[in-house]
Scaffold this motif. Sequence first.
Motif, PDB file in Angstrom:
ATOM      1  N   PHE A  17       0.411  16.381   0.479  1.00 25.70           N
ATOM      2  CA  PHE A  17      -0.805  15.966   0.139  1.00 25.70           C
ATOM      3  C   PHE A  17      -1.928  15.877   1.408  1.00 25.70           C
ATOM      4  N   GLY A  18      -1.410  16.650   2.438  1.00 27.45           N
ATOM      5  CA  GLY A  18      -2.319  16.983   3.384  1.00 27.45           C
ATOM      6  C   GLY A  18      -2.050  15.884   4.579  1.00 27.45           C
ATOM      7  N   ALA A  19      -2.731  16.200   5.674  1.00 32.55           N
ATOM      8  CA  ALA A  19      -2.858  15.321   6.852  1.00 32.55           C
ATOM      9  C   ALA A  19      -3.712  13.973   6.691  1.00 32.55           C
ATOM     10  N   PRO A  20      -3.473  13.080   7.605  1.00 36.14           N
ATOM     11  CA  PRO A  20      -4.203  11.978   7.369  1.00 36.14           C
ATOM     12  C   PRO A  20      -5.618  12.199   7.536  1.00 36.14           C
ATOM     13  N   PHE A  21      -6.117  13.021   8.670  1.00 35.35           N
ATOM     14  CA  PHE A  21      -7.507  13.449   9.092  1.00 35.35           C
ATOM     15  C   PHE A  21      -7.774  14.902   8.545  1.00 35.35           C
ATOM     16  N   LEU A  80       0.620   4.652   7.936  1.00 30.55           N
ATOM     17  CA  LEU A  80       0.657   4.616   6.545  1.00 30.55           C
ATOM     18  C   LEU A  80       0.709   5.943   5.780  1.00 30.55           C
ATOM     19  N   TRP A  81      -0.130   6.678   6.090  1.00 31.40           N
ATOM     20  CA  TRP A  81      -0.157   8.174   5.427  1.00 31.40           C
ATOM     21  C   TRP A  81       1.016   8.949   5.531  1.00 31.40           C
ATOM     22  N   LYS A  82       1.842   8.714   6.699  1.00 31.73           N
ATOM     23  CA  LYS A  82       3.002   9.368   6.982  1.00 31.73           C
ATOM     24  C   LYS A  82       4.077   8.909   6.223  1.00 31.73           C
ATOM     25  N   HIS A  83       4.091   7.407   6.179  1.00 33.54           N
ATOM     26  CA  HIS A  83       5.237   6.689   5.073  1.00 33.54           C
ATOM     27  C   HIS A  83       4.936   7.267   3.715  1.00 33.54           C
ATOM     28  N   CYS A 108       0.866  -1.101  -0.120  1.00 32.13           N
ATOM     29  CA  CYS A 108      -0.007  -0.093   0.012  1.00 32.13           C
ATOM     30  C   CYS A 108       0.722   1.203  -0.177  1.00 32.13           C
ATOM     31  N   ILE A 109       1.941   1.329   0.828  1.00 32.19           N
ATOM     32  CA  ILE A 109       2.817   2.439   0.892  1.00 32.19           C
ATOM     33  C   ILE A 109       3.438   2.773  -0.330  1.00 32.19           C
TER      34      ILE A 109
END
Length: 1305
Positions: A541-545, A528-531, A379-380
């Motif tokens: 691309f913005g923060a995860p939330f 996940l979003w950080k990686h 996914c990453i």
Amino acid sequence: MRRGSKYRLRQKRNLIAGSRKRKRNSKEQLALSWLDSAADFAMLKRNSRRPRSRIFQTGRASRRREEACAHLPFSGAEKKPTMASEASSVGDETSLSTFSQPKQASLAKVPSEPCLYDFQNPVLQRCMEQITYLLMDEIPKAEYVSLLNDYVESEFFLIDGDSLFITCARELTLQRGQNLHFFYLVERFLLDLTSKGAKYFIVFFKDVEHMYFRNPDFLSLRNALIIHLRKNTEIPIHTEFLNCLESSWQQFLQDNYPYFLIVADEGLDQLHTNFLHVFILHTLSKRVNIVLTSGQESDAIRVYGYHINSLFKYQTHFKQYKKNLEHYCQSLVKYWKESGTKVCVFLCGCPSLDALAGKAYRKFAQFQKEIKDLRYVVCIITCSLVLETHMQVLERPTSSAKSNEKKKKSLDEKTVLTLEDVGDLLRMYCLSVVFLHHLPLSQRSRVRFINACWNEETLRFMQQYKLCEFHVLQCLATQALKNVDFSTLPDLSDDLLLKNIAFYYGLEKGPGFDLDTGEKMNRDYELLWKHITELSGTCDFGAPFPLRRTSTTFIEEKCLSGKDKESKWMFPKPGLIPVMNTIVDEFAGNILTELPFLKIDDPVVTSLKKQKEFDELLHWHSGKPLSDDYDRTSEGFWGEKKDPWALRQNQKLQTFQRFYGESLEGTISKKIAPQPDTPKKASPYATKSKKVQKTKAEIIIEENQKRKRAEEERKEERRWSALSVTIENNIKENMASGIKNLEVFLGKCQSASVKCSAEMAALNVCFGLWTEHCKAAGKTEKKFNIAAEVMRRIHSLIENYDHKDLLKETDFHQIAKCLWYFGFDNLAASLKYIKVSEHERKELKEKHAKYAVGMGSSRFQLQYMGHYLMREERKDPDPRVQHFIPDSWQRELLDIVDNNESAVIVAPTSSGKTYASYYCMEKILRDSDESVVVYVAPTKALVNQVSATIFNRFDKALPSGIALCGVFTREYRHDALNSQILVTVPQCLEILLLSPHRQEWAKKIQYVIFDEVHCLGGEIGAEVWEHLLVMIRCPFLALSATISNPKHLAEWLQTVKRYWQHTEAVIAQNSNHSTSVKKGVKVKQSVRTQKTSYKVKLVVYEERYNDLEKYVCSLNNDDFTIHHYHPCAALTVDHIEKYGFPLDLSLSPREAVILYDIMVKAMTDWPRANELDPEQFFKDKMVITKADARTYEKQLKEELEMWIKHGCSEEANRVLQLLKPQSTFSSETAMRKQFPHFVDKLKQMDKLPALFFLFNIKEVERLAHNVCKFLKEKQSKKPIRASGKEEWLTKKCKKREKYLMAQNE
């Protein structure tokens, strides 16, 4: 079926003609640039249940595919054909006329037209038409057979991976995007094969991979499947071959030689179908059979499929079209590669697939985090790669052509998502991956079904993501990852789960709203979003939330048609009808509590209730009692049994049966006398103490018996004196016929001394024939059959008469003389009374050199006396058997019958396992006049043979109305219910056991004998055998020669017997409670009660009475050549290394010597060559037995396995290659035509009589007629004898010989 195939072929031609007339506008074909996955997936589902003879798609499916493929990307305004047009354009009007009547010569005359791709060349198209026509004619003729025979460990086969892939993708229950379900279907199919003992490889061709680039969904799923099979299973996977025409693939087939190949006959589109047709034809031309994926079925024991045999004509067709097929495949692969590049450019903005692969490898190298869950890793890296490529898609320059600039811009605005939209989608995708990691399947299965689909822009992005995911998986396949668990690879994504998340955020809650997923899920999602953002570079691309920051809708609701709404509205409420049944409740257990049942007052349940319950005993129209199949089967003779004519017919039948039985086994009839009901009690005054002195009467009886034995001895001597001259002359004239007459005499003679004299006389005659043959042979090759017969007599004399002191000193000297002449001085010196110095041994050896066989004694016995080698037999007779001395395992069978136990008996053909069944019959006949034993045979021919044998073996005086043996088949019955021995087929016994009118007869059954019980796993009627084994309560004997899993069968039958033991115990307990006996009243018991036993024993005997050798016959220049086929030649080094030698692969003694000689030739410095030399292994052994030969064979097999284990695979492979015969692949038609000449050749080789097995009755009759015609023509050309007196004297001598033989009998 063939008519249906031709009809579909005409439909296809009309479709081709119509598609050529339609004009295509290249500008309108730029609407979409990728294959509509939903349309393609729907077409796969629609084709999953097609008829197996179908090759082309129907008109509706072709039009749907044409619509789905009309949006492929092409650069510039140049007009290029779509996939549908390529799939359907197989030729012009000229090619169509050629297709209807295939003419090979017309291919070269067709002028080649300028085409965009070479595979569109009319010559190549017409070549493919010819191949398709050939396969369309053969596929409907495929035989539906059991793919895995009894000994599956010796059958290695191949599976085409792409055929397996598309077959599972066509499963009707599979929903698009449910990857875990897809992998379940694949593993279920492979596990079913593996559990049944199948050995197979799976092959994926590299060139076929380029075909899937037009559908990235399938591309990524295919790659995940390959990695999963490699990492998570032990199945051998091969991906190193480009295509089936590559030389390395042909060498692979030659080295491994699979039994068959499982492949699909229809692909994703017509081009893929053509590729599969080339693959099928090439495989058949390499003498490998084909099994189609369509129509395969499986049960608990067997796997069934449609099988196409490799014939000579396929080899001829492939050689004829080889160059055209190579050219076609090369151009087809080139087209697939170019199409894949265009898809890559359009979806990801990369100039080539290699460029995209390079980006994936760089991303993979940059990612250095240690994460155990493979889903997180994929996914990453994939999300990071998608973000990078999507930015390239948004930034790529438009076309320089001004006329297309506005259209390109509008197209991009419509079909390409913005970067913010992509961020929202990826955040939701990451959340779905986190759900996959944390949620169990039990919760995921409750996800709601969303009646919506992805919109056009999202579908394009999903294709882009899958294309990137494919390259990431490619990196995973080549890079070594530490601490990564590949078990989650089948569950990388869940489209239904992702669609639920998108539906929830898009249509229900809207942007800015987030789910309360808990700390663990939030932490994993943020990680996940950080990686992903770190790996994506400087882009923010913005923060995860929050997950949703835009209001773009990614899904749209489907519109149901009126018919779908109506069917959905009218669908009844599901539920089961409640049934009260103790057997069902006990079998199902707690499962019933979880199932939905309808209420008692439900209309569906009330509609099934009847006003009256009754048992139908009479016909509704005539009032006569109902009859069963037994009543409808005709009797053996007409008229009443008191009718004299009917009685006469019955006498003729029994006379014929006895005559038939005598022709099978000879005259061995036994008078059966029933045993007394109550055995005599021993005298209470009998003592065990001292020996009682013989009375005068006993002494007289003993003397009379001695005189009787002496008289029998003199009688046997007189018989031999009368027959000796005749038998000796017969041996001199025709050794085979004379030895046969000698064996008949020895079998009937009861005197050991007379037998010894006859054997010595035969030895002298045969030795004389050998000396005369050696004098006449000169420099020609010697015939060792005479010498083998001499050694056979020596073996018999030493083994059978030496321990009885019947051999005299002169006999030993004569035996030694024979051994000196043969050159076996080591054996001659080991005999009694023979004392020779070393010098004398050399002189005798040189003196008789011209009579020597030219080899050592051990090699000679193994090479030329394999069928004469003695078995290890017991010498002590068993009083239960009169005509032979049973072996230890046969005595075990007799003990089983005496103890009323059941047994599964597995022994080779002609090994003597049938004697247990006849002993069982004899036991039942002796016990009473009412007990019944049933013999179940699979065929009517075997029923007739067994019934004749019974009439010949047994004779018993029975009460009026009771017969000895009865027969019941579907066409004929005779004394079926009034006989003590019933011989029948399984279906008829099932009729009797299930008939309510025959239960009194069923209670009389004391034993059931199942012959050829391996029919339990057959293709037709196997369930009847299973029913019988479950229904019978009495002991049974299950006989077979070919059961691969006898232990499992015996265990299953033991569970059945335990069930009946428990059931009968419950019945007996209930009957004791329900009945009471008054005091003082004696209960009358049956005359004789048998002890009930519920044991099922397994008796396995693997030694064959006769060794089987295989030969390969081929036709070369109208002459048949017969080559010996060594069993090891069918193996490969890889098969021996992985599975060892198959259990059913045995060698004859001669084949063991051949294997040793080849091993010596293959490895010149073999350390154990001298140790395993036959002369050293059997040093100075006079009589080599079959057990000794088996030990030698086992040593050679173990040594060959050690070669492979210790790195000598090249030498082992050379051994196997040298063992293969140099036979040619001949035309089946030509061999059938020359069949009479083949029979004549067998006559010249002294190989008759012979059995020829054919599965076509008409072909059997035709070949027999041709042989008869050939022999009549040959006989008519033979000259007639000139001398009538010579013929008269010959006939007179034959009459005299027959008279002497009759006196002997």
